[in-house]
Structure formats: C-alpha cells, structure tokens
Design an enzyme around this catalytic site. Sequence first.
Site, PDB file in Angstrom:
ATOM      1  N   TYR A 236      19.659  67.031  60.902  1.00  0.00           N
ATOM      2  CA  TYR A 236      20.733  68.176  60.842  1.00  0.00           C
ATOM      3  C   TYR A 236      20.519  68.825  62.355  1.00  0.00           C
ATOM      4  O   TYR A 236      20.653  70.141  62.445  1.00  0.00           O
ATOM      5  CB  TYR A 236      20.152  69.190  59.755  1.00  0.00           C
ATOM      6  CG  TYR A 236      20.816  68.887  58.269  1.00  0.00           C
ATOM      7  CD1 TYR A 236      22.221  69.360  58.231  1.00  0.00           C
ATOM      8  CD2 TYR A 236      20.419  68.073  57.552  1.00  0.00           C
ATOM      9  CE1 TYR A 236      22.770  69.022  56.984  1.00  0.00           C
ATOM     10  CE2 TYR A 236      20.736  67.710  56.455  1.00  0.00           C
ATOM     11  CZ  TYR A 236      21.981  68.008  56.144  1.00  0.00           C
ATOM     12  OH  TYR A 236      22.691  67.810  54.818  1.00  0.00           O
TER      13      TYR A 236
ATOM     14  N   ASP B  77      20.603  70.293  38.444  1.00  0.00           N
ATOM     15  CA  ASP B  77      19.845  70.142  39.719  1.00  0.00           C
ATOM     16  C   ASP B  77      18.928  71.400  40.111  1.00  0.00           C
ATOM     17  O   ASP B  77      19.491  72.308  40.710  1.00  0.00           O
ATOM     18  CB  ASP B  77      21.031  69.851  40.690  1.00  0.00           C
ATOM     19  CG  ASP B  77      20.352  69.275  41.911  1.00  0.00           C
ATOM     20  OD1 ASP B  77      19.048  69.648  42.395  1.00  0.00           O
ATOM     21  OD2 ASP B  77      20.965  69.076  43.104  1.00  0.00           O
TER      22      ASP B  77
ATOM     23  N   TYR C 214      25.649  71.387  46.411  1.00  0.00           N
ATOM     24  CA  TYR C 214      25.022  70.404  47.606  1.00  0.00           C
ATOM     25  C   TYR C 214      23.929  69.855  46.471  1.00  0.00           C
ATOM     26  O   TYR C 214      23.014  70.369  46.001  1.00  0.00           O
ATOM     27  CB  TYR C 214      24.422  71.169  48.605  1.00  0.00           C
ATOM     28  CG  TYR C 214      23.627  70.301  49.458  1.00  0.00           C
ATOM     29  CD1 TYR C 214      24.084  69.386  50.359  1.00  0.00           C
ATOM     30  CD2 TYR C 214      22.256  70.149  49.439  1.00  0.00           C
ATOM     31  CE1 TYR C 214      23.640  68.312  51.048  1.00  0.00           C
ATOM     32  CE2 TYR C 214      21.551  69.204  49.883  1.00  0.00           C
ATOM     33  CZ  TYR C 214      21.970  68.460  51.160  1.00  0.00           C
ATOM     34  OH  TYR C 214      21.458  67.435  51.696  1.00  0.00           O
TER      35      TYR C 214
ATOM     36  N   LYS D 247      11.408  69.283  45.722  1.00  0.00           N
ATOM     37  CA  LYS D 247      10.957  70.148  46.764  1.00  0.00           C
ATOM     38  C   LYS D 247       9.556  70.847  46.394  1.00  0.00           C
ATOM     39  O   LYS D 247       8.585  70.204  46.832  1.00  0.00           O
ATOM     40  CB  LYS D 247      12.203  71.187  46.661  1.00  0.00           C
ATOM     41  CG  LYS D 247      13.467  70.668  47.484  1.00  0.00           C
ATOM     42  CD  LYS D 247      14.240  71.838  47.850  1.00  0.00           C
ATOM     43  CE  LYS D 247      15.674  71.486  48.616  1.00  0.00           C
ATOM     44  NZ  LYS D 247      15.344  70.867  50.177  1.00  0.00           N
TER      45      LYS D 247
END
Length: 441
Positions: free
Chosen positions: A15, A252, A142, A281
């Site tokens: 990114y 999610d 996302y 995560k």
Amino acid sequence: MKLTERDKQYIWHPYTQAKTERSPIPVVKGKGAWLTDENGKKYLDAISSWWVNIHGHAHPYIAKKIAEQAKQLEQVIFAGFTHEPAVRLAERIVRLLPGDYAKVFYSDNGSTAVEVALKMAIQYWHNKGIQKTKIITFKDGYHGDTFGAMSASGRGIFTNPFTSLLFDVIHIEPPLPGKEKQSIEQLKAAIGSGRRQPIPNDSQPATRNSQTSCFLFEPLVLGAGGMLMYDAEPLDKMISICRKNNILTIADEVMTGFGRTGKLFATEYLENQPDIICLSKGITGGFMPLGLTVCTEEIYQAFYSDDRAKTFFHGHSYTANPLACAAANASLDLVEKKGFKQSLKRIQSRHVAFAKKLVRNPKIENVRTRGTILAFDLKTKDATSYLNKERARIYDFFIERGILLRPLGNTIYVMPPYCITENELAFVYAEISRFADSLLS
Ligand code: PLP
C-alpha cells in the site's frame, strides 16, 4: 549503508507509492504502545500496527510462549498430523464465540480466512447437490487482497486494475444510520434476483430456489471502507432474512474480533448468530500471521462423507503453524485475565468523552465511536475518500509529533492497543485537538 537505503534498494512495501511517499521509518524496538526507531525517536502506535497488536508490542508473556513452543515443535504438516497448540486454540475459540460453532479451519491471514469461508459456503451447497453460487456483500466492504476476497469487497481504487477478472457479487448498501430500510430492501431484492425461474408444478416454496449461497459482511464496523459504523439491529434482521431463505451468513470478524467493538466479538451484539466466522489480526496479539474460519456442525456435516469428492480440498503450507497457535493461545490467556474487559471499557469511555469535544469543531464531521475505535472525517475540498489529498498532510503531522495514525483518506481513526495508558490516550487526543484547531485558523 543506512537501513532506509538498503530497504529502498530491495524492498517493495505494501500500500505504498514509493515515488511520492516518505521513506519507511526503520523501527528497532517495540514496547507497550510504543515503537522506537534507530535514532531513538518514539512513536505511539495508535492504530495497533494495522489493527493486529491488541496487547502492546513485544509482550513478554507471548514472546516467552512462542520461544517455548519453538524449542518443542516449530511446524508440522497439518494434513494427517495434529498438535496440542492447534487443538487447544480451537477448543478455546469455539467456547469463546457466542454462537453454536463446531469446527475450526486454519489458514494464514485475514484474506485467506475469508477465501476459506467463501469456498466453504459454496461447496456446502455443491456437496448437497444444490447449485448456489451467488454471494451478497456490502458495497463498502473490505475483505482482503486475494482474488476471492477482492471480488467480495467493494469496487474501487484497490480493485480497479482487476475488475474484469473479479467474479460478480451482488453489492448492497450497508445499513448505516438512516439507510437501514434501504439496505434491508436491497438484501430482499438481491435474494429475489438470485431466484431461478419458477419450475412449473414445483411444489417447493420459492425461497428454496434462491441461487444465493451466502451473505458476507463485516459486523458493525466496515474497516478499510472508511470505519463506517452501524447498529446490530438491522444486521440481525438481515441474518434472519437470509436464514429464512436458506442463505448462509458469514461474519468477517478479522478486524472486529478480540475486543475492538467493546465486546470480545462484534457478533456478541447479535441475537442471530452467523453460520461462519472469519478471524485473524488480533488473534495472535500481533505476533504471528494466523487465520481461522469457524463453522457450525451443519456445515461440517455437508463435507463429512465416504465420498472423497466432498472433501474440502483447501490448505496452506503453514496451516495451523504451531508457533502462531502458541502465540494465539498466549494472547487468549491475556484476554481471559481480569483486567482485559475493563481496559476495553476504559478506552471506550475515554473515546466517547473525547468525541463529544470533537463534534464542536465545525471542520470535522461524522464523529463516531464503537468500542475501542474512534473515527471522524475532516471536511475537505475533496469528497471523503481513500485518495483524499489531505491524507499525506494528516499522516505527516502526527508522525512528526510521534504518533502513528494512518488515515483512510480524510478519515482519521484511533484504534490503540488495549494496554494504552490514560496519559498516552490523552497525548493522542491532545495532538488530534491541536490538528483540529489548526483547521480553524
Ligand atoms: N477482512 C477485514 C475485515 C479486514 O479488515 C482485513 C484487513 O484489513 C482483511 C479481511 C484482510 O486481512 P489480511 O490483511 O490479514 O489479509
């Protein structure tokens, strides 16, 4: 040669537009909420390093548990073999999740946790002899950067070069405040549009014919899509509609899991529990990459068969890596400690109090909080978007003052490790106030 120069020679960062962005900061150490660079400058990590680091950096307990595991068993193929850290972690996760889940499938990161969930949902119907492949998702969602996860995500700057290669999904509005009805109506219409033509004399109810396999969503907060927040109530309705129409639901929780929304999982706010949950995560406390896709017994049973063709032919070399599972078990030990829930509450109440101050600034809009997340948008000439021109200025302002905030365009958010102290939070808020005030002059 300095680290940044060596980096520049060989490394391509995620990114990052290397031509226009500042050089990466060479970090040599992490402790608590802080990162230290090679010159001794400190940065308060107010975004938990891309939302993974929930207990603070280099937490000695997790580090110790990984080291112990490394001396015992570092890796083993997970087909045909198993090990204690993976089994223990699965037992604990199934117990901790609010729904009635039965099985854990391991992978490596958030995107793969989503890929696995989508493949599981589609093959579930396939194994039952039902052709259902349509997927419904939120248009601002996302879910990751692999092709399936990209296909399921909203379309935009991240996905533009690949549009023609992405599979079609039905995008609906997320039920943001004021848009709940529209979102629910769009869900119903999407389910309707996914129906097969009625078969003459078919005695089965029409809903049995829906071609929609699953509805995938980020519960309560759409993260990378702009920290957009919505309530549990409309989502509960949507899950219930899906259930009535034989459509699997996938939460999610890659970002929302492990305390981010104020409860351990965002799905704890729901009455209707999804069929599949994706986790990653925060699961290892930010130490190791790991993804989990957790499903119900009903789903597992559709794969459990004498017919080998019904096998879930999916796996990764590092599936259920013992070091990652050991890190996750250690992180869960910390999660289960007495003070954990209090720290979430403490951050939540501090965010709410600060949000009340922020709303008074006329250059700021959409101030919002959910659990340990605080977000707001700067009113700028450009519309609110990931490519908003103010982004670099905002990032630099905070980096220069020793705070790591990584705005999504003109959307600034704070998502700290839960070990952040009152003083550290006060420091972040003070600098945000300073920045906000500078907009007024
Ligand atoms: N799902 C959600 C909700 C996310 O926020 C992310 C990453 O930000 C992902 C999936 C992808 O996770 P990863 O970056 O680990 O592939």
